[in-house]
Design a protein around this motif. Sequence first.
Motif, PDB file in Angstrom:
ATOM      1  N   ALA A  49     -29.360 -15.768  28.329  1.00 36.82           N
ATOM      2  CA  ALA A  49     -28.823 -15.517  26.834  1.00 36.82           C
ATOM      3  C   ALA A  49     -27.592 -15.435  26.860  1.00 36.82           C
ATOM      4  N   ARG A  50     -26.471 -15.281  28.035  1.00 34.82           N
ATOM      5  CA  ARG A  50     -25.338 -15.197  27.942  1.00 34.82           C
ATOM      6  C   ARG A  50     -24.866 -16.828  28.247  1.00 34.82           C
ATOM      7  N   LEU A  51     -25.250 -17.880  28.355  1.00 27.12           N
ATOM      8  CA  LEU A  51     -25.253 -18.636  27.779  1.00 27.12           C
ATOM      9  C   LEU A  51     -25.308 -19.307  27.463  1.00 27.12           C
ATOM     10  N   GLN A  52     -26.588 -18.896  26.022  1.00 26.50           N
ATOM     11  CA  GLN A  52     -26.610 -18.996  25.736  1.00 26.50           C
ATOM     12  C   GLN A  52     -25.714 -18.782  23.910  1.00 26.50           C
ATOM     13  N   ARG A  53     -25.681 -18.111  23.974  1.00 28.11           N
ATOM     14  CA  ARG A  53     -24.734 -16.897  23.260  1.00 28.11           C
ATOM     15  C   ARG A  53     -22.958 -17.593  23.546  1.00 28.11           C
ATOM     16  N   GLY A  54     -22.170 -17.827  24.684  1.00 26.06           N
ATOM     17  CA  GLY A  54     -21.502 -18.854  24.574  1.00 26.06           C
ATOM     18  C   GLY A  54     -21.431 -20.643  23.696  1.00 26.06           C
ATOM     19  N   LYS A  55     -22.374 -20.460  24.562  1.00 26.07           N
ATOM     20  CA  LYS A  55     -22.842 -21.801  23.344  1.00 26.07           C
ATOM     21  C   LYS A  55     -23.102 -21.874  21.880  1.00 26.07           C
ATOM     22  N   MET A  56     -23.633 -20.719  21.471  1.00 24.15           N
ATOM     23  CA  MET A  56     -23.707 -20.217  20.081  1.00 24.15           C
ATOM     24  C   MET A  56     -22.501 -20.274  19.058  1.00 24.15           C
ATOM     25  N   LEU A  57     -21.264 -20.046  19.916  1.00 26.48           N
ATOM     26  CA  LEU A  57     -20.145 -19.015  19.523  1.00 26.48           C
ATOM     27  C   LEU A  57     -19.238 -20.051  19.288  1.00 26.48           C
ATOM     28  N   ARG A  58     -19.668 -20.924  20.575  1.00 27.32           N
ATOM     29  CA  ARG A  58     -18.420 -22.409  20.341  1.00 27.32           C
ATOM     30  C   ARG A  58     -18.898 -23.059  19.754  1.00 27.32           C
ATOM     31  N   GLU A  59     -20.337 -23.218  18.869  1.00 27.55           N
ATOM     32  CA  GLU A  59     -21.268 -24.426  17.991  1.00 27.55           C
ATOM     33  C   GLU A  59     -20.545 -23.374  16.706  1.00 27.55           C
ATOM     34  N   GLN A  60     -20.536 -22.756  16.763  1.00 30.66           N
ATOM     35  CA  GLN A  60     -19.945 -21.700  14.829  1.00 30.66           C
ATOM     36  C   GLN A  60     -18.199 -22.154  15.230  1.00 30.66           C
ATOM     37  N   LYS A  61     -17.828 -22.630  15.956  1.00 35.73           N
ATOM     38  CA  LYS A  61     -16.342 -22.631  15.577  1.00 35.73           C
ATOM     39  C   LYS A  61     -16.181 -24.047  15.372  1.00 35.73           C
ATOM     40  N   ARG A  62     -17.068 -24.341  15.965  1.00 33.26           N
ATOM     41  CA  ARG A  62     -16.462 -25.692  15.841  1.00 33.26           C
ATOM     42  C   ARG A  62     -17.107 -26.582  14.155  1.00 33.26           C
ATOM     43  N   ALA A  63     -18.039 -25.476  13.699  1.00 35.56           N
ATOM     44  CA  ALA A  63     -18.134 -25.721  12.954  1.00 35.56           C
ATOM     45  C   ALA A  63     -17.621 -24.823  11.390  1.00 35.56           C
ATOM     46  N   ALA A  64     -17.005 -24.099  12.048  1.00 39.12           N
ATOM     47  CA  ALA A  64     -16.312 -23.249  10.673  1.00 39.12           C
ATOM     48  C   ALA A  64     -15.082 -24.354  11.205  1.00 39.12           C
ATOM     49  N   VAL A  65     -14.320 -25.158  12.055  1.00 36.21           N
ATOM     50  CA  VAL A  65     -13.409 -25.675  11.742  1.00 36.21           C
ATOM     51  C   VAL A  65     -13.846 -26.985  11.210  1.00 36.21           C
ATOM     52  N   LEU A  66     -14.969 -27.372  11.255  1.00 36.10           N
ATOM     53  CA  LEU A  66     -14.729 -29.165  10.511  1.00 36.10           C
ATOM     54  C   LEU A  66     -15.346 -28.870   9.146  1.00 36.10           C
ATOM     55  N   LYS A  67     -16.055 -27.631   8.543  1.00 38.06           N
ATOM     56  CA  LYS A  67     -15.944 -27.312   7.507  1.00 38.06           C
ATOM     57  C   LYS A  67     -14.617 -26.316   6.922  1.00 38.06           C
TER      58      LYS A  67
END
Length: 787
Positions: A49-67
């Motif tokens: 769950a910890r690894l999945q949460r870190g991956k999700m945060l990275r994807e959200q930041k990447r998506a926010a920067v792209l948006k």
Amino acid sequence: MGRSRVQVNKAHKTRFSSKSSRNLHRTSLQDGGRIGKAEGNHVKGARAARLQRGKMLREQKRAAVLKEKRASGGSTSAPRVIVLFPLSASVDLNSLGDDVLKLLSNGDGSSSSTVASSEYKLRATVLKAPHGDLLTCMEMAKVADLMAFVVSANSPWEENVSSFIDSFGSQCLSVLRSIGLPSTTVLIRDLPSELKKKNELKKMCASQLASEFPEDCKFYPADTRDELHKFMWLFKAQRLTVPHWRSQRPYVVTEKVGMVVTNESSGKCTLLLSGYLRARKLSVNQLVHVSGIGDFQLSELEVLKDPFPLNEKKKQNSMELDDSHDEEVLRSLHPDPMKQEPLVAENTPDPLAGEQTWPTEAEMAEADRNQKQGKLKKRTLPRGMSEYQAAWIVDEIDEEDSDNGDSDDDGMVLDKEEDHFSNQDQDFEDDKETLRDVDNETYNDSEMMDDENLTREQYEDQMKKIKEAHAEDEEFPDEVETPIDQPARKRFAKYRGLKSFRTSSWDPNESLPQDYARIFAFDNLARTQKLVLKQALKMEEESRDDCVPTGSYVRLHIKEVPLVAASKLSSLVSSKPIIAFGLLQHESKMSVLHFSLKKYDGYEDPIKTKEELMFHVGFRQFVARPVFSTDNFSSDKHKMERFLHPGRFSLASVYGPISFPSLPLVVLKISEVSDAPAVAALGSLKSIEPNKIILKKIILTGYPQRVSKMKASVRYMFHNPEDVRWFKPVEVWSKCGRRGRVKEPVGTHGAMKCIFNGVVQQHDVVCMNLYKRAYPKWPERMYPQLL
């Protein structure tokens, strides 16, 4: 010689161990080859769950920067605003602006400042800041996506930063840093053609100007087309940053202004503002603020066809914006009367809210019980004192007052904790015999009547001589003189004494001015601000019919705008950006705003409290008359300052429209001699709190006439015995560090007996502190009307 060592093999070695003992230390392949305690399922699940949460945060930041990148540089986004700002008067800004526009338009002539470039796949609006016009430069900086500061290499550069930046450029840099700089860059013009000299001069310029700009600021030469071409490609790929307060509210940089007048006799009209919508979605039910004019409602919101499309087939750069027949309306929104936010600026007080209603039977029974209890415990009050005034005075009566039985004393409204002084200092508890001996030794009738036979002119001359003798030692700017022709109890009727400025209580709802009935207050500002911003973010994420998406070319129909102000906007739209931004909930209402500000170093004139100043708070600008005070952290009370002192931060309290912190503040002083206002102070919005207590302090001074150890007769603080009796409960102190109290008046000229907690010097000065709550002044005009 030592004996030989015998080799001892370890039992767990593989060579000497059996198969059964070998398998005890063997790890299975299912455990992953790990030695130790086997993991449970809950440990494996937590790690996953910890690894999945870190991956999700990275994807959200990447998506926010792209948006964000797509929103700022895509085909549907608003054009980027590039502001060319000259740091000195020697910079030829017109030639640079023309070169940039030609580069973006591929050499085609364009009269508009907005250009869509198919080569760079970029739309940009190029604005040229006029050197010497501070207000226009500030308005351009508020809407800039990129601040391109331009310097000229022709200026002398012998180890002097001011050679590249003149006084006006330095002043503007200070103001822009206070407002909040967006992404910045520096363009260097007039560099020599020789490569070696060009690089040396560029390095010299960068080294001297690096301290004036952020660390990530880049320096680019901008003389030739190739250099500007390189700068444009880097600008297109750059991720732009803007101040946070700009991203919380939708705003429109006006490119065209129009008016629809239905009735000239009313003095109102419908103002038409056209431009690209930026930062957030705008609702037709939302209030808008036109910079320098005020807050208004929308009568209609139209989405027009984009006049500068990025698609080359539909390119219409040659289209003239003045031709209203070519403007195609794609969508038209009308406000809903049930959902439209009302335009409420001031509260309408109920004149009957403070009227006394007829009491109920329960209230009458409770009043009878209180009256009976009051009769059981009879309290003797001085004549002329009400029960309300008596509530501020301690119940214990001094021994001197009780023995004298003086029923002619008047009282003053004091703090509840004020008269605890008699319980703290045992030096003040003197018996009758000691006081009688002191009176016989020091205060005989012949000595105390020295001033009785003086005329008014002689009395004033003697008082003036004594005050002039002590004028050299005055270190207290709050000292005031008691008027001779007016009783002090009337002149200072609104003042009261405090035992302790820090700990004594003061009711914030007592004796409020009439202007407080016109303002609004929050029960919890932080909670309200959180809910308002959450509501605005929800509107941004939802798909609503009453909202226009960001990047659309819109036309705002703003109703009931003063005709004079609208005509001014029409004449200024070509030279100055006109900003209209959407207001959050409650931001049109009036309240008491508190700003933390510091006097600008370049402004030398004094700034008095309640002086009319122009406040620039974020996008908004309004006129206010602030009250300055000290910014205390350890007390709920703040001492008023008569002037804004340089070199330190002060608190400025004003009546103004609500804006949620934090927002930058620039205070301008409107000069009667010059049309251009001067920068007076810089700061930020701190809080919105009408109950914040600001106290004005005055010091009444008197001078010892007769001194005997801890006793002294003081004169010239008051001029009649009734004033002495009125201010008797207030504590007195001396400039040499003694504290004391007033015992009784002596004679008819306001002399009084005082007792101190130590030996009093003959040359000492006796002082009395009085406080009154101060309020800001309601401005005569709220908005500067584009002065």
